[in-house]
Design a protein around this motif. Structure first.
Motif, short mmCIF file in Angstrom:
data_model
loop_
_atom_site.label_atom_id
_atom_site.label_comp_id
_atom_site.label_asym_id
_atom_site.label_seq_id
_atom_site.Cartn_x
_atom_site.Cartn_y
_atom_site.Cartn_z
N PRO A 230 1.79 0.47 6.80
CA PRO A 230 2.98 -0.24 6.32
C PRO A 230 4.03 0.72 5.78
CG PRO A 230 1.20 -0.46 4.75
CD PRO A 230 0.63 0.28 5.93
N GLN A 231 5.20 0.20 5.53
CA GLN A 231 6.37 1.05 5.24
C GLN A 231 6.27 1.84 3.94
OE1 GLN A 231 10.01 -0.98 3.87
NE2 GLN A 231 8.90 -2.92 4.09
N HIS A 232 5.47 1.37 2.96
CA HIS A 232 5.46 2.03 1.65
C HIS A 232 4.46 3.18 1.54
CE1 HIS A 232 8.11 -1.06 0.14
NE2 HIS A 232 7.27 -2.00 0.55
N VAL A 233 3.62 3.38 2.56
CA VAL A 233 2.62 4.45 2.49
C VAL A 233 3.29 5.81 2.47
CG1 VAL A 233 0.72 5.59 3.69
CG2 VAL A 233 0.80 3.11 3.58
N ASP B 62 8.26 -0.37 11.41
CA ASP B 62 9.53 0.19 11.90
C ASP B 62 10.43 0.68 10.77
OD1 ASP B 62 10.13 -2.28 10.90
OD2 ASP B 62 11.11 -3.04 12.70
N LYS B 63 10.07 0.37 9.50
CA LYS B 63 10.83 0.89 8.36
C LYS B 63 10.17 2.11 7.73
CE LYS B 63 12.60 -3.71 7.23
NZ LYS B 63 12.63 -4.79 6.21
N TYR B 64 9.10 2.57 8.34
CA TYR B 64 8.35 3.71 7.80
C TYR B 64 9.18 4.99 7.93
CZ TYR B 64 4.22 6.64 6.95
OH TYR B 64 3.32 7.53 6.43
N ASP B 65 9.07 5.86 6.93
CA ASP B 65 9.76 7.16 6.96
C ASP B 65 8.91 8.12 7.80
OD1 ASP B 65 11.02 9.55 6.59
OD2 ASP B 65 10.98 9.49 4.40
N PHE B 66 9.30 8.32 9.06
CA PHE B 66 8.49 9.11 9.98
C PHE B 66 8.39 10.58 9.59
CE2 PHE B 66 10.12 5.53 12.47
CZ PHE B 66 8.92 4.97 12.86
N GLN B 67 9.27 11.03 8.69
CA GLN B 67 9.19 12.42 8.22
C GLN B 67 7.95 12.64 7.36
OE1 GLN B 67 12.86 13.43 6.26
NE2 GLN B 67 14.08 13.25 8.13
N LEU C 30 0.82 -1.20 0.00
CA LEU C 30 0.00 0.00 0.00
C LEU C 30 0.86 1.26 0.00
CD1 LEU C 30 -2.93 1.06 0.19
CD2 LEU C 30 -2.68 1.03 2.69
N GLN C 31 0.56 2.19 -0.94
CA GLN C 31 1.33 3.42 -1.09
C GLN C 31 0.55 4.68 -0.76
OE1 GLN C 31 3.21 3.53 -4.97
NE2 GLN C 31 3.74 1.36 -4.87
N SER C 32 -0.76 4.67 -0.99
CA SER C 32 -1.54 5.88 -0.72
C SER C 32 -2.92 5.52 -0.19
CB SER C 32 -1.66 6.75 -1.97
OG SER C 32 -2.45 6.11 -2.96
N ILE C 33 -3.39 6.35 0.76
CA ILE C 33 -4.74 6.25 1.29
C ILE C 33 -5.39 7.59 1.01
CG2 ILE C 33 -6.17 5.78 3.31
CD1 ILE C 33 -3.80 4.35 4.57
N ILE D 172 -1.61 7.32 19.39
CA ILE D 172 -0.30 6.81 19.78
C ILE D 172 0.39 6.21 18.56
CG2 ILE D 172 0.95 5.28 21.34
CD1 ILE D 172 -1.53 5.26 23.12
N MET D 173 1.61 6.68 18.29
CA MET D 173 2.40 6.14 17.20
C MET D 173 3.33 5.08 17.79
SD MET D 173 1.41 7.99 14.62
CE MET D 173 0.93 9.62 14.06
N ILE D 174 3.29 3.86 17.22
CA ILE D 174 4.06 2.75 17.78
C ILE D 174 4.78 2.01 16.67
CG2 ILE D 174 3.96 0.73 19.29
CD1 ILE D 174 1.19 1.61 20.12
N PRO D 175 6.10 1.79 16.79
CA PRO D 175 6.77 0.94 15.81
C PRO D 175 6.20 -0.47 15.83
CG PRO D 175 8.37 2.18 17.09
CD PRO D 175 7.03 2.35 17.76
N HIS D 176 6.42 -1.20 14.78
CA HIS D 176 5.77 -2.49 14.63
C HIS D 176 6.14 -3.49 15.72
CE1 HIS D 176 3.55 -5.56 12.60
NE2 HIS D 176 4.61 -6.31 12.41
N GLU D 177 7.36 -3.38 16.29
CA GLU D 177 7.77 -4.32 17.33
C GLU D 177 7.01 -4.08 18.63
OE1 GLU D 177 9.84 -2.54 15.57
OE2 GLU D 177 11.29 -3.87 14.61
N GLY D 178 6.34 -2.95 18.77
CA GLY D 178 5.56 -2.69 19.97
C GLY D 178 6.18 -1.67 20.89
#
Length: 267
Positions: A209-212, A232-237, A190-193, A253-259
């Motif tokens: 997911p990371q590609h959004v 956890d690979k998402y570009d937070f910027q 998924l790239q865009s919502i 709440i923003m949470i990396p995938h590992e929790g």
């Protein structure tokens, strides 16, 4: 006009041709290839819309049936182009029949209308519409796009988005007041919502997911949204807090995938 039968020599129906009319039943003859933008929008008495068995219809314009109360609609399988917002606000549309023709561009699948990005391709890779009485949808694994207003105002309660989906269009799930669970897998492409894609839903949490790359107010007025889980690979910027600002949830709440908690944001 209660029963509208278009003359057989007509090839195009102009934009706004029957907008806000009192037409109740419509029959479209063989040679009509194009229905213009808003052609039957806001027809609150519209009940049935039917095409001939050998229809040559190719394109339905933007918002063509929007905010009408149409309950039954037939379309030919040769139909290729569904423009934006065709089915916006069609709360009573619970049956669409796809009539077989010599070209197979559109088909029915478990209360879904599927189409093709490329007419030369054998694969149906777009969902254009879901019956408004649908509660659970099984999305085929080859689908790449969920179209504009596709599930809008339906009774859908839960949706699993296949990893193959790259795009969820504007208003795809707008006003799905019973929708509480959206499952997106970690390997999602998924790239865009799209804008307002999940507005006015009951979603309590969502995974990005990371590609959004784009969210665009997708969760506007989703008052139950509290947790946004981020790969956890998402570009937070890429995060724009304004995309969540109008959710009116107390905390997002923003949470990396590992929790591990990365940050919490008070609205």
């Amino acid at each position: 006009i209660e029963n509208l039968k278009i003359p057989p020599f007509i090839k195009r129906i102009a934009p706004f041709a029957f907008h806000e009319s009192t037409v109740r039943n419509v029959f479209i003859p063989l040679h009509v290839t194009y229905i213009g933008d808003n052609a039957f929008s806001c027809c609150i008495q519209l009940d049935r819309f039917e095409v001939s068995n050998d229809s040559e219809l190719q394109t339905i314009g933007e918002y063509a049936f929007s905010y009408s109360l149409v309950r039954y609609l037939s379309i030919p399988s040769c139909l290729l182009e569904f423009k934006k917002g065709i089915f916006a606000g069609t709360v009573g549309l619970n049956e669409i029949n796809v009539i077989p023709t010599d070209k197979q561009n559109t088909c029915c699948y478990n209360k879904l209308i599927l189409g093709k990005t490329d007419a030369e391709n054998d694969e149906y890779d777009v969902i254009f519409f879901a019956n408004r009485d649908i509660k659970k949808a099984e999305i085929p694994l080859n689908i790449k796009r969920i179209g504009s207003h596709c599930f809008s105002k339906s009774l859908i309660e839960r949706i699993d988005i296949p990893s193959t989906v790259t795009r969820i269009d504007d208003n795809a799930f707008t006003d799905c007041f019973l929708l509480k669970k959206v499952d997106i897998s970690p390997d999602s492409q998924l790239q865009s919502i799209g804008k307002y894609a999940f507005s006015h839903t009951k979603i309590g949490s969502i995974f990005l997911p990371q590609h959004v790359k784009s969210i665009r107010l997708a969760f506007y007025a989703s008052f139950d949204l509290q947790i946004v889980e981020i790969d956890d690979k998402y570009d937070f910027q890429l995060i724009d807090y304004n995309d969540f600002k109008n959710s009116n949830a107390n905390i997002i709440i923003m949470i990396p995938h590992e929790g591990k908690t990365l940050l919490a944001w008070q609205n």
